[in-house]
Scaffold this motif. Structure first.
Motif, PDB file in Angstrom:
ATOM      1  N   ARG A 143      -9.568   5.984  -5.588  1.00 36.72           N
ATOM      2  CA  ARG A 143      -8.305   6.734  -5.645  1.00 36.72           C
ATOM      3  C   ARG A 143      -7.245   5.932  -6.398  1.00 36.72           C
ATOM      4  NH1 ARG A 143      -7.386  11.061  -2.474  1.00 36.72           N
ATOM      5  NH2 ARG A 143      -5.981  11.480  -4.195  1.00 36.72           N
ATOM      6  N   THR A 144      -7.258   4.605  -6.199  1.00 39.88           N
ATOM      7  CA  THR A 144      -6.283   3.751  -6.863  1.00 39.88           C
ATOM      8  C   THR A 144      -6.423   3.812  -8.386  1.00 39.88           C
ATOM      9  OG1 THR A 144      -6.291   2.277  -4.970  1.00 39.88           O
ATOM     10  CG2 THR A 144      -5.487   1.378  -7.024  1.00 39.88           C
ATOM     11  N   ILE A 149       0.212  12.380  -7.605  1.00 39.66           N
ATOM     12  CA  ILE A 149      -0.019  10.974  -7.261  1.00 39.66           C
ATOM     13  C   ILE A 149      -1.163  10.376  -8.078  1.00 39.66           C
ATOM     14  CG2 ILE A 149      -1.518  11.526  -5.288  1.00 39.66           C
ATOM     15  CD1 ILE A 149       0.967   8.565  -5.633  1.00 39.66           C
ATOM     16  N   ASP A 150      -2.164  11.199  -8.427  1.00 40.77           N
ATOM     17  CA  ASP A 150      -3.275  10.677  -9.234  1.00 40.77           C
ATOM     18  C   ASP A 150      -2.758  10.170 -10.584  1.00 40.77           C
ATOM     19  OD1 ASP A 150      -5.047  11.235  -7.227  1.00 40.77           O
ATOM     20  OD2 ASP A 150      -5.669  13.166  -8.051  1.00 40.77           O
ATOM     21  N   GLU A 208     -10.757   4.021  -1.415  1.00 41.06           N
ATOM     22  CA  GLU A 208      -9.405   3.573  -1.776  1.00 41.06           C
ATOM     23  C   GLU A 208      -9.372   3.043  -3.203  1.00 41.06           C
ATOM     24  OE1 GLU A 208      -7.946   0.777   1.055  1.00 41.06           O
ATOM     25  OE2 GLU A 208      -7.355   2.343   2.484  1.00 41.06           O
ATOM     26  N   GLY A 219      -6.964   6.385  -9.961  1.00 41.95           N
ATOM     27  CA  GLY A 219      -6.485   7.689 -10.405  1.00 41.95           C
ATOM     28  C   GLY A 219      -7.475   8.825 -10.213  1.00 41.95           C
ATOM     29  N   ARG A 256      -0.914   6.878 -10.030  1.00 39.36           N
ATOM     30  CA  ARG A 256      -1.824   5.774  -9.728  1.00 39.36           C
ATOM     31  C   ARG A 256      -2.519   5.238 -10.972  1.00 39.36           C
ATOM     32  NH1 ARG A 256      -4.334   8.562  -4.409  1.00 39.36           N
ATOM     33  NH2 ARG A 256      -3.011   7.599  -2.842  1.00 39.36           N
ATOM     34  N   ARG A 257      -2.719   6.116 -11.978  1.00 33.90           N
ATOM     35  CA  ARG A 257      -3.341   5.651 -13.222  1.00 33.90           C
ATOM     36  C   ARG A 257      -2.555   4.493 -13.827  1.00 33.90           C
ATOM     37  NH1 ARG A 257      -3.565  11.428 -15.700  1.00 33.90           N
ATOM     38  NH2 ARG A 257      -4.459  12.222 -13.783  1.00 33.90           N
ATOM     39  N   ARG A 260       0.820  -1.221   0.000  1.00 38.46           N
ATOM     40  CA  ARG A 260       0.000   0.000   0.000  1.00 38.46           C
ATOM     41  C   ARG A 260       0.849   1.264   0.000  1.00 38.46           C
ATOM     42  NH1 ARG A 260      -5.278  -0.378   1.810  1.00 38.46           N
ATOM     43  NH2 ARG A 260      -5.017   1.378   3.219  1.00 38.46           N
ATOM     44  N   ASN A 299       1.642   2.669  -3.921  1.00 40.74           N
ATOM     45  CA  ASN A 299       0.791   3.666  -4.580  1.00 40.74           C
ATOM     46  C   ASN A 299       0.267   4.695  -3.571  1.00 40.74           C
ATOM     47  OD1 ASN A 299      -1.109   2.207  -3.226  1.00 40.74           O
ATOM     48  ND2 ASN A 299      -2.345   1.684  -5.013  1.00 40.74           N
TER      49      ASN A 299
END
Lengths: 258, 264
Positions: free
Chosen positions: B166-167, A74-75, B163, B169, A78-79, A47, A50
């Motif tokens: 958000r994961t 971070i977005d 979560e 994106g 995360r993509r 965890r 990401n």
């Protein structure tokens, strides 16, 4: 360039230090399985990659981008990282198709037609093409987890994180999820997998990492870690996991009267 | 005589029914029905109230309720989000607001909005005249209750949903709007419908703002008729008309709760 590069990672929850200096890298196309007793910090490590958990110290780079940098978007990072959870976490108010298209449309700004097409392709990949209009509650746990994998794949990730993906499943449903993961590995997907499925780790992983007490105790090819573990802690853990019916009473400190 | 446990249970149950029915019959038969119906059930007076009772009074009651509900829901949602914010002063503000307006009688708030706002902002007025004042005056109190309901609904959505979003994106805001809030609202629809029922009855306080024949609502309408005819029959008519609104809503809540229970 490594897909993941973790150096000197520390993570504390209050006074409890869960990760105590982790160094680990994952190369493109590699499948790395993290095993270890519960509470050893394996899920926390995953965890942190990401940033679902904020590291206390140390650095993490994903595909060269330093995610621990406060200025990191971070977005955007995360993509490129798919994640599959123990509890599936499908969106309960959306159909299977909408689960797979919502981030494509809202985040990647794909058109509805394009998003639907990619959803179909990925549902096909996990063998659930006919379930597109079902709601998550109408699916078995194994089916839900396969949809969750399809949802992550639809974002075209360069890396997939699996956090104990089969731990919440009934035993007879574990196989279908592992089959999908095995297929992904064969296609060359880079995968970091926290798991209790030792047979899967032995068969599919390029490298097995054994964690205990917030540190990496040993790592290497599965044949080495499972076949001839160097560390005593690894041996004890594998003995308990692989032969649970042969754990002796003295080993766990029980004094049963006869 | 000894009874088996099963027989004893049956005897106790039947005795309970008998006492229950006798008590009710006693109260009903003790009342003076002749005088009572003369006072509360005068057909001619009841008939004289229509159609205005429906076309004006009932209609305004519903309009006031809906306006106050929409205003209160909007403000309540904002307060709920402030209450859950990671910014401490936002949380303090929301908490203070909720504690204040839950503690004040709705009548007092309505009065202060009706007479305080024009004094505070002499050059402006709340748009919509008395309708606007009612929406704000009743909505301010309703918002405090709804904020707590909505907050509980948001917290009832499993953390993994946020979560997962958000994961993929999504930003925090996008995840709230697309994933968390839709599920939270499903959870809070039954308690929010209860809030509409309470608001419906609170519209009976609107008279403190001074209403005209076109903006009159059920309670004031009944009260005025009571004064001119010197007979309380209008109160019964108004009461029945309130039930016309609230009973279907109660039924709706029950249906929604049954459906929610099935889906779980």
């Amino acid at each position: 360039m490594s897909t993941i590069e973790i150096s000197e990672l520390h993570k504390s929850f209050g006074k409890l230090e869960v990760l105590r200096g982790i160094n680990l890298s994952v190369e493109p196309g590699e499948v790395v399985c993290v095993i270890g007793p519960s509470g050893s910090g394996k899920s926390t490590l995953l965890r942190c990659v990401n940033l679902l958990e904020e590291p206390t110290a140390g650095s993490i780079r994903v595909a060269g981008v330093e995610v621990t940098d406060p200025d990191c978007d971070i977005d955007a990072v995360r993509r490129g990282i798919g994640m599959v959870f123990q509890q599936f976490n499908l969106f309960g108010h959306l159909t299977v198709r909408e689960n797979i298209t919502i981030a494509q449309r809202r985040v990647l700004k794909r058109s509805r037609a394009e998003a639907n097409r990619i959803a179909s392709v990925n549902l096909d990949r996990v063998g659930l093409a006919e379930k597109a209009d079902a709601y998550p509650a109408q699916l078995s746990g194994g089916q839900q987890q396969r949809v969750a994998i399809a949802r992550a794949l639809a974002m075209d990730p360069q890396l997939m994180l699996f956090d104990e993906p089969t731990s919440a499943l009934d035993p007879e449903l574990v196989g279908e999820v592992l089959a999908v993961m095995r297929g992904l590995a064969a296609e060359g997907m880079t995968m970091l997998v926290v798991t209790h499925e030792m047979a899967f780790a032995r068969e599919v992983a390029n490298r097995v990492v054994f964690m205990d007490g917030g540190v990496i105790v040993e790592q290497g090819p599965p044949a080495e870690v499972f076949g001839s573990p160097r560390e005593e802690r690894t041996r004890v853990f594998l003995h308990r996991v692989l032969e649970p019916t042969r754990v002796s009473e003295t080993e766990i400190g029980a004094h049963l009267k006869d | 005589m000894t009874l088996s446990p099963r027989r004893r249970r049956r005897v106790v149950r039947v005795a309970g029914y008998v006492v229950f029915v006798v008590l009710i019959l006693l109260v009903v038969s003790a009342a003076d029905w002749g005088t009572l119906s003369e006072a509360f059930f005068r057909r001619d007076i009841a008939e004289s109230m229509f159609p205005e009772a429906i076309t004006v009074a009932l209609r305004n009651t519903i309009v006031y309720t809906l306006l106050a509900f929409v205003f209160g829901l909007t403000l309540g949602l904002i307060l709920a989000l402030l209450r859950l914010s990671s910014v401490a002063p936002y949380r303090w503000f929301a908490t203070a607001y909720i504690e204040l307006f839950r503690g004040l009688p709705a009548l007092l708030v309505l009065f202060m909005v009706g007479y305080g706002v024009p004094l505070a902002f002499p050059d402006r007025e709340i748009p919509g005249g008395v309708y606007g004042s009612v929406a704000v005056g009743l909505g301010l109190t309703a918002a405090a209750y709804m904020a707590e309901t909505i907050r509980a609904g948001i917290q009832a959505v499993p953390k993994g949903q946020l979560e997962a979003a958000r994961t993929l994106g999504m930003s925090h805001t996008r995840a709230m709007v697309s994933i968390v809030l839709p599920q939270a609202f499903r959870i809070v629809i039954p308690p929010l419908t209860n809030e509409i029922i309470l608001l419906t009855k609170d519209t009976s306080l609107v008279y403190v703002l001074g209403v005209t024949p076109t903006t009159i609502e059920l309670t004031k309408f009944a009260g005025d008729t009571l004064n001119t005819r010197v007979n309380p029959t209008p109160l019964v008519v108004a009461g029945l008309l309130y039930l016309v609104i609230t009973l279907p809503l109660s039924q709706l809540v029950r249906g929604l709760e049954r459906r929610a229970a099935r889906e779980r």
